[in-house]
Design an enzyme around this catalytic site. Structure first.
Site, PDB file in Angstrom:
ATOM      1  N   ALA A  63      38.942  95.049  -7.549  1.00  0.00           N
ATOM      2  CA  ALA A  63      38.624  95.824  -8.740  1.00  0.00           C
ATOM      3  C   ALA A  63      39.754  96.826  -8.957  1.00  0.00           C
ATOM      4  O   ALA A  63      40.461  97.201  -8.010  1.00  0.00           O
ATOM      5  CB  ALA A  63      37.301  96.545  -8.530  1.00  0.00           C
ATOM      6  N   GLY A 108      37.084  92.606  -4.813  1.00  0.00           N
ATOM      7  CA  GLY A 108      36.525  91.771  -5.878  1.00  0.00           C
ATOM      8  C   GLY A 108      37.184  90.407  -5.975  1.00  0.00           C
ATOM      9  O   GLY A 108      36.581  89.462  -6.499  1.00  0.00           O
ATOM     10  N   GLU A 111      35.505  88.323  -3.539  1.00  0.00           N
ATOM     11  CA  GLU A 111      34.129  88.153  -4.044  1.00  0.00           C
ATOM     12  C   GLU A 111      34.056  87.138  -5.196  1.00  0.00           C
ATOM     13  O   GLU A 111      33.101  86.366  -5.276  1.00  0.00           O
ATOM     14  CB  GLU A 111      33.572  89.521  -4.452  1.00  0.00           C
ATOM     15  CG  GLU A 111      33.355  90.394  -3.215  1.00  0.00           C
ATOM     16  CD  GLU A 111      33.080  91.851  -3.542  1.00  0.00           C
ATOM     17  OE1 GLU A 111      33.926  92.476  -4.215  1.00  0.00           O
ATOM     18  OE2 GLU A 111      32.031  92.361  -3.149  1.00  0.00           O
ATOM     19  N   GLU A 131      37.538  97.601   0.820  1.00  0.00           N
ATOM     20  CA  GLU A 131      36.892  98.732   0.137  1.00  0.00           C
ATOM     21  C   GLU A 131      36.671  99.934   1.056  1.00  0.00           C
ATOM     22  O   GLU A 131      36.724 101.081   0.621  1.00  0.00           O
ATOM     23  CB  GLU A 131      35.537  98.294  -0.459  1.00  0.00           C
ATOM     24  CG  GLU A 131      35.642  97.343  -1.630  1.00  0.00           C
ATOM     25  CD  GLU A 131      35.655  95.871  -1.236  1.00  0.00           C
ATOM     26  OE1 GLU A 131      35.876  95.565  -0.045  1.00  0.00           O
ATOM     27  OE2 GLU A 131      35.447  95.034  -2.124  1.00  0.00           O
TER      28      GLU A 131
HETATM   29  N1  CAA Z   1      43.768  98.169  -8.536  1.00  0.00           N
HETATM   30  C1  CAA Z   1      44.744  98.686  -9.347  1.00  0.00           C
HETATM   31  N2  CAA Z   1      46.036  98.453  -9.171  1.00  0.00           N
HETATM   32  C2  CAA Z   1      46.404  97.669  -8.146  1.00  0.00           C
HETATM   33  C3  CAA Z   1      45.469  97.099  -7.260  1.00  0.00           C
HETATM   34  C4  CAA Z   1      44.089  97.368  -7.508  1.00  0.00           C
HETATM   35  N3  CAA Z   1      43.121  96.827  -6.770  1.00  0.00           N
HETATM   36  N4  CAA Z   1      46.135  96.396  -6.325  1.00  0.00           N
HETATM   37  C5  CAA Z   1      47.438  96.523  -6.608  1.00  0.00           C
HETATM   38  N5  CAA Z   1      47.607  97.295  -7.702  1.00  0.00           N
HETATM   39  C6  CAA Z   1      48.875  97.669  -8.345  1.00  0.00           C
HETATM   40  C7  CAA Z   1      49.594  98.747  -7.576  1.00  0.00           C
HETATM   41  O1  CAA Z   1      49.080 100.030  -7.897  1.00  0.00           O
HETATM   42  C8  CAA Z   1      51.019  98.559  -8.052  1.00  0.00           C
HETATM   43  O2  CAA Z   1      51.147  99.131  -9.319  1.00  0.00           O
HETATM   44  P1  CAA Z   1      52.500  99.956  -9.712  1.00  0.00           P
HETATM   45  O3  CAA Z   1      53.587  98.934  -9.621  1.00  0.00           O
HETATM   46  O4  CAA Z   1      52.219 100.411 -11.092  1.00  0.00           O
HETATM   47  O5  CAA Z   1      52.612 101.039  -8.706  1.00  0.00           O
HETATM   48  C9  CAA Z   1      51.112  97.038  -8.218  1.00  0.00           C
HETATM   49  O6  CAA Z   1      49.769  96.567  -8.324  1.00  0.00           O
HETATM   50  C10 CAA Z   1      51.761  96.354  -7.025  1.00  0.00           C
HETATM   51  O7  CAA Z   1      51.070  96.744  -5.854  1.00  0.00           O
HETATM   52  P2  CAA Z   1      51.787  97.400  -4.593  1.00  0.00           P
HETATM   53  O8  CAA Z   1      53.014  98.126  -4.988  1.00  0.00           O
HETATM   54  O9  CAA Z   1      50.756  98.169  -3.823  1.00  0.00           O
HETATM   55  O10 CAA Z   1      52.198  96.071  -3.810  1.00  0.00           O
HETATM   56  P3  CAA Z   1      52.360  95.875  -2.245  1.00  0.00           P
HETATM   57  O11 CAA Z   1      52.976  94.538  -2.055  1.00  0.00           O
HETATM   58  O12 CAA Z   1      53.015  97.031  -1.612  1.00  0.00           O
HETATM   59  O13 CAA Z   1      50.847  95.801  -1.680  1.00  0.00           O
HETATM   60  C11 CAA Z   1      48.537  95.165  -1.685  1.00  0.00           C
HETATM   61  C12 CAA Z   1      49.976  94.794  -2.078  1.00  0.00           C
HETATM   62  C13 CAA Z   1      48.392  95.182  -0.158  1.00  0.00           C
HETATM   63  C14 CAA Z   1      47.607  94.106  -2.272  1.00  0.00           C
HETATM   64  C15 CAA Z   1      48.204  96.567  -2.244  1.00  0.00           C
HETATM   65  O14 CAA Z   1      48.516  96.589  -3.648  1.00  0.00           O
HETATM   66  C16 CAA Z   1      46.765  96.956  -2.118  1.00  0.00           C
HETATM   67  O15 CAA Z   1      46.326  97.348  -1.031  1.00  0.00           O
HETATM   68  N6  CAA Z   1      45.994  96.881  -3.210  1.00  0.00           N
HETATM   69  C17 CAA Z   1      44.614  97.304  -3.240  1.00  0.00           C
HETATM   70  C18 CAA Z   1      43.700  96.267  -2.625  1.00  0.00           C
HETATM   71  C19 CAA Z   1      42.278  96.777  -2.580  1.00  0.00           C
HETATM   72  O16 CAA Z   1      41.973  97.775  -1.980  1.00  0.00           O
HETATM   73  N7  CAA Z   1      41.361  96.025  -3.217  1.00  0.00           N
HETATM   74  C20 CAA Z   1      39.962  96.355  -3.253  1.00  0.00           C
HETATM   75  C21 CAA Z   1      39.628  97.146  -4.483  1.00  0.00           C
HETATM   76  S1  CAA Z   1      37.979  97.802  -4.466  1.00  0.00           S
HETATM   77  C22 CAA Z   1      37.012  96.508  -4.987  1.00  0.00           C
HETATM   78  O17 CAA Z   1      37.443  95.413  -5.205  1.00  0.00           O
HETATM   79  C23 CAA Z   1      35.559  96.855  -5.137  1.00  0.00           C
HETATM   80  C24 CAA Z   1      34.684  95.681  -5.395  1.00  0.00           C
HETATM   81  O18 CAA Z   1      34.225  95.050  -4.504  1.00  0.00           O
HETATM   82  C25 CAA Z   1      34.326  95.314  -6.751  1.00  0.00           C
END
Ligand code: CAA
Length: 257
Positions: A63, A108, A111, A131
């Site tokens: 998400a 998500g 999921e 999460e």
């Molecule tokens: N939401 C919003 N933006 C996201 C995102 C997310 N889940 N995942 C990645 N992005 C964005 C980053 O902010 C970044 O944007 P900018 O270039 O504008 O800074 C871009 O995508 C590239 O990401 P990274 O620079 O972080 O890339 P990386 O290779 O260094 O890392 C990653 C990749 C490990 C996937 C890292 O992006 C990450 O940890 N992302 C979040 C993953 C996460 O926590 N997901 C769970 C969300 S909560 C959820 O899903 C709740 C539910 O159950 C419904």
């Protein structure tokens, strides 16, 4: 640019198209998914749906965290309800759904993949429920579907540690059905879709509904459901054709698509 692409056909493809945000799901994209799925449900020309993410880095990295940072309790519950509706719709579609996981499938993303019938993963795929690292818990069904798919021990490990697993581990844990080279991913997903499209649509529908019952019903209720669904297939032209074709040593020609 549209954030959700839909390519209609006998084998249809839904692509989350926010590659700069690693295809993170904001409420607008999830609403759009709900809208497209409503049309897919009633379109008898579509035999199989493939779900994937744009670009070569992510399926869906979860998400949208920036959007969630602004949400109140009520917004969070509404977003969760919307995600649940979309996941349940994937499961209730009368056709098979294949997740073609091309990269990060986190939160998500895992999921959405769990709500699909089959998962074909690229060697670059990564799965996880991170999460916990955001002070959250899975909100699109992961606390329920993940233990059902991979067992309590492994689901608890993923949800409580937030650790990611690679594609090979996802395959070994029974999450992914197949792991393929990244450049082969869509061809393999399509080949699988074509195989499914060559079966009796009616029998596939009954099989999918009975498998779903294993998740939503007790075992004895599910077995009763299976008796009814099995019985129902005996009234179908495809049961007559499939059994007759076997006896006559020829390929069946299905009537129910
Ligand atoms: N939401 C919003 N933006 C996201 C995102 C997310 N889940 N995942 C990645 N992005 C964005 C980053 O902010 C970044 O944007 P900018 O270039 O504008 O800074 C871009 O995508 C590239 O990401 P990274 O620079 O972080 O890339 P990386 O290779 O260094 O890392 C990653 C990749 C490990 C996937 C890292 O992006 C990450 O940890 N992302 C979040 C993953 C996460 O926590 N997901 C769970 C969300 S909560 C959820 O899903 C709740 C539910 O159950 C419904």
């Amino acid at each position: 640019m549209e954030e959700l692409l839909f390519d209609k056909g006998e084998i249809a493809t839904m692509t989350v198209n926010r590659p700069k945000a690693l295809n993170a799901l904001n409420p607008a994209v999830v609403q759009e998914m709900a809208k497209v799925l409503r049309d897919v449900r009633h379109d008898r020309s579509i035999r199989v749906l493939i779900v994937t993410g744009a670009g070569d880095r992510a399926f869906i990295a979860g998400a949208d965290i920036a959007a969630m940072a602004q949400m109140s309790v009520v917004d969070g519950m509404e977003f969760c309800r919307l995600g649940h509706r979309v996941a349940a719709t994937f499961e209730d579609l009368p056709i098979p759904v294949i997740a073609a996981v091309n990269g990060f499938a986190l939160g998500g993303g895992t999921e959405v993949a769990l709500a699909c019938d089959l998962i074909v993963a690229s060697e670059k795929a990564r799965f996880g429920q991170p999460e916990i690292n955001l002070g959250l818990i899975p909100g699109f069904g992961g606390t329920q579907r993940l233990p059902h798919r991979i067992g309590q021990a492994r689901a608890r490990e993923l949800i409580m540690t937030g650790d990611m697993i690679d594609a090979k581990t996802a395959y070994e844990w029974g999450l992914a059905n197949k792991v393929v080279a990244p450049e082969q991913l869509m061809a393999e997903a399509r080949a699988l879709a074509e195989k499914l499209a060559s079966k009796s649509g009616f029998a596939l529908r009954q099989a999918k509904a009975a498998l779903r019952a294993s998740f939503t019903m007790t075992e004895s209720e599910g077995l009763l459901y299976e008796q009814s669904a099995f019985g129902l297939t005996f009234g179908s032209a495809d049961k007559a054709e499939g059994t007759q074709a076997f006896v006559e040593k020829r390929a069946p020609k299905w009537l129910h698509r």
